[in-house]
Scaffold this motif. Sequence first.
Motif, PDB file in Angstrom:
ATOM      1  N   GLY A 186      45.484 -68.953  -5.552  1.00 19.81           N
ATOM      2  CA  GLY A 186      45.595 -70.020  -6.539  1.00 19.81           C
ATOM      3  C   GLY A 186      46.134 -69.589  -7.886  1.00 19.81           C
ATOM      4  N   ALA A 187      46.654 -68.367  -7.998  1.00 16.89           N
ATOM      5  CA  ALA A 187      47.185 -67.896  -9.279  1.00 16.89           C
ATOM      6  C   ALA A 187      48.614 -68.382  -9.467  1.00 16.89           C
ATOM      7  CB  ALA A 187      47.141 -66.376  -9.345  1.00 16.89           C
ATOM      8  N   SER A 188      48.987 -68.637 -10.695  1.00 17.24           N
ATOM      9  CA  SER A 188      50.340 -69.089 -10.991  1.00 17.24           C
ATOM     10  C   SER A 188      51.275 -67.892 -11.106  1.00 17.24           C
ATOM     11  CB  SER A 188      50.365 -69.887 -12.296  1.00 17.24           C
ATOM     12  OG  SER A 188      50.157 -69.026 -13.403  1.00 17.24           O
ATOM     13  N   SER A 189      52.571 -68.174 -11.093  1.00 19.29           N
ATOM     14  CA  SER A 189      53.572 -67.108 -11.217  1.00 19.29           C
ATOM     15  C   SER A 189      53.533 -66.465 -12.601  1.00 19.29           C
ATOM     16  CB  SER A 189      54.972 -67.677 -10.953  1.00 19.29           C
ATOM     17  OG  SER A 189      55.260 -68.733 -11.868  1.00 19.29           O
ATOM     18  N   LYS A 190      52.874 -67.120 -13.553  1.00 25.31           N
ATOM     19  CA  LYS A 190      52.770 -66.582 -14.902  1.00 25.31           C
ATOM     20  C   LYS A 190      51.651 -65.554 -15.024  1.00 25.31           C
ATOM     21  CE  LYS A 190      54.649 -70.730 -17.158  1.00 25.31           C
ATOM     22  NZ  LYS A 190      54.397 -71.798 -18.167  1.00 25.31           N
ATOM     23  N   ASP A 191      50.813 -65.452 -14.005  1.00 20.05           N
ATOM     24  CA  ASP A 191      49.740 -64.453 -14.013  1.00 20.05           C
ATOM     25  C   ASP A 191      50.363 -63.059 -14.087  1.00 20.05           C
ATOM     26  OD1 ASP A 191      47.732 -62.529 -13.042  1.00 20.05           O
ATOM     27  OD2 ASP A 191      46.532 -64.314 -12.619  1.00 20.05           O
ATOM     28  N   PHE A 192      49.885 -62.210 -15.003  1.00 17.05           N
ATOM     29  CA  PHE A 192      50.503 -60.897 -15.199  1.00 17.05           C
ATOM     30  C   PHE A 192      50.403 -60.010 -13.959  1.00 17.05           C
ATOM     31  CE2 PHE A 192      46.158 -60.541 -16.941  1.00 17.05           C
ATOM     32  CZ  PHE A 192      45.666 -59.469 -16.216  1.00 17.05           C
ATOM     33  N   ASN A 223      53.257 -60.238  -9.596  1.00 18.05           N
ATOM     34  CA  ASN A 223      54.219 -59.384  -8.891  1.00 18.05           C
ATOM     35  C   ASN A 223      53.517 -58.313  -8.066  1.00 18.05           C
ATOM     36  OD1 ASN A 223      56.480 -60.740  -9.856  1.00 18.05           O
ATOM     37  ND2 ASN A 223      56.687 -59.416 -11.643  1.00 18.05           N
ATOM     38  N   ASP A 224      52.442 -57.758  -8.623  1.00 16.08           N
ATOM     39  CA  ASP A 224      51.678 -56.772  -7.870  1.00 16.08           C
ATOM     40  C   ASP A 224      51.030 -57.406  -6.646  1.00 16.08           C
ATOM     41  OD1 ASP A 224      52.230 -54.642  -9.632  1.00 16.08           O
ATOM     42  OD2 ASP A 224      50.589 -55.240 -10.954  1.00 16.08           O
ATOM     43  N   SER A 225      50.596 -58.636  -6.796  1.00 16.73           N
ATOM     44  CA  SER A 225      49.987 -59.335  -5.671  1.00 16.73           C
ATOM     45  C   SER A 225      51.002 -59.600  -4.572  1.00 16.73           C
ATOM     46  CB  SER A 225      49.359 -60.648  -6.144  1.00 16.73           C
ATOM     47  OG  SER A 225      48.750 -61.343  -5.061  1.00 16.73           O
ATOM     48  N   LYS A 226      52.229 -59.971  -4.951  1.00 16.90           N
ATOM     49  CA  LYS A 226      53.275 -60.218  -3.957  1.00 16.90           C
ATOM     50  C   LYS A 226      53.621 -58.934  -3.199  1.00 16.90           C
ATOM     51  CE  LYS A 226      55.411 -64.088  -6.449  1.00 16.90           C
ATOM     52  NZ  LYS A 226      56.598 -64.536  -7.236  1.00 16.90           N
TER      53      LYS A 226
END
Length: 383
Positions: free
Chosen positions: A272-278, A281-284
């Motif tokens: 549920g995190a947005s792409s603006k979450d810092f 990219n690490d999550s992807k």
Amino acid sequence: MVRLKKITMLIGGVAMAALLAACGNIGSSTGGGTTGTTTNQSGVQTTGQISKSEYAGVIKNGHYLTSNARGLTASTINNSFNLNSFEGGLLNISKQFYNPANYVFQEGQYLSSSTLRSWLGRKSKNNPEGLNPKDNGKKDNSRKPIYVQSIEEQDFMQKNGDNLSLKGITIGIAMNTVDYYQKEQYGATFQQSISKTAMQEYGNQVAEQVVQRLRKTHGISSDLPIVVAMYVQSQTDNLAGGTFYANTQTKTASIDKWNKLDIVNKVFPLIGASSKDFASNDSKSFQNFQSQVQNFFPTVADVTAQAQYQDEKIQGEHVTITTQFYSQTEISSFTNFVAQVAPKFLPSGVPVDITINSANGIQAFLSRDSNDRNFQSHIFTSY
């Protein structure tokens, strides 16, 4: 910089056993009694360092010198995630003030279990030393909550001839933002929320009292450096441990200034995190790693990770893989595969460790330091 605790409790036990066995780098210290801030005890030795970033420890009469409050933190912290992040994070904060190249680590010797249990209790007629507020008798949200959950002491020594001298102390204070309580013995468990502001204000008062009490403790001088690190527990159902939010160092009986710490724990994959979450990219990248691993075996049940950030920069990552193995060759092949794909997707420049579990417990462990690209691995065999 604060970093994740690199290993699980089991791996930590193995590492400590190896540390104590490092007899080739043991220095001796002899004498008797304790005077001022000098430890002058018969049979005291120091272990060698397993790396420049880790402390040598203290051995007394051939045995590791355990804490006078041994087991207290494990019994008071609410889950293993909080326990690992509190103890490991506290040691990492200590390294910012006491360089492992110049100091020897000693488990806390000045605060006993009975003393700390008294401090962690509520203040009362029978327990005037209690750091938590008096019980007002209420059973709802108007009750006085338990703010202070645990306290841990770490001592830092330097060699002085044949003696070890106490040169600094670190105190970790674990605070609650949720207090779990029962209205009656063996009854249902209720939750009482504590605001961040109330928690921090109360914690500041407690820290000052702890420093004042330490200054009155035999063996601790009036100007000994004392580091205080403030920690907030995560809730019991949170898969990430809590974080340290402030620290300070004082050489007096008071605290003049706090250093705020911007530390955040994340559990991957983010939900549920947005792409603006810092951390997006690490999550992807982690999700790509997760897909690779899950495609290798049809029985991989779960792949998750905990990452810690300071000032929105990743400091380290701990990955847990749970699967089912039917042979030793499967364990070996899977571990080798993980070691090959992990460098492609997991963050570089920070410490990363990977624990591979099955129903039988830990099957393999992989780790990589911040300066390495490739992972070192160990497979736990049954013989």
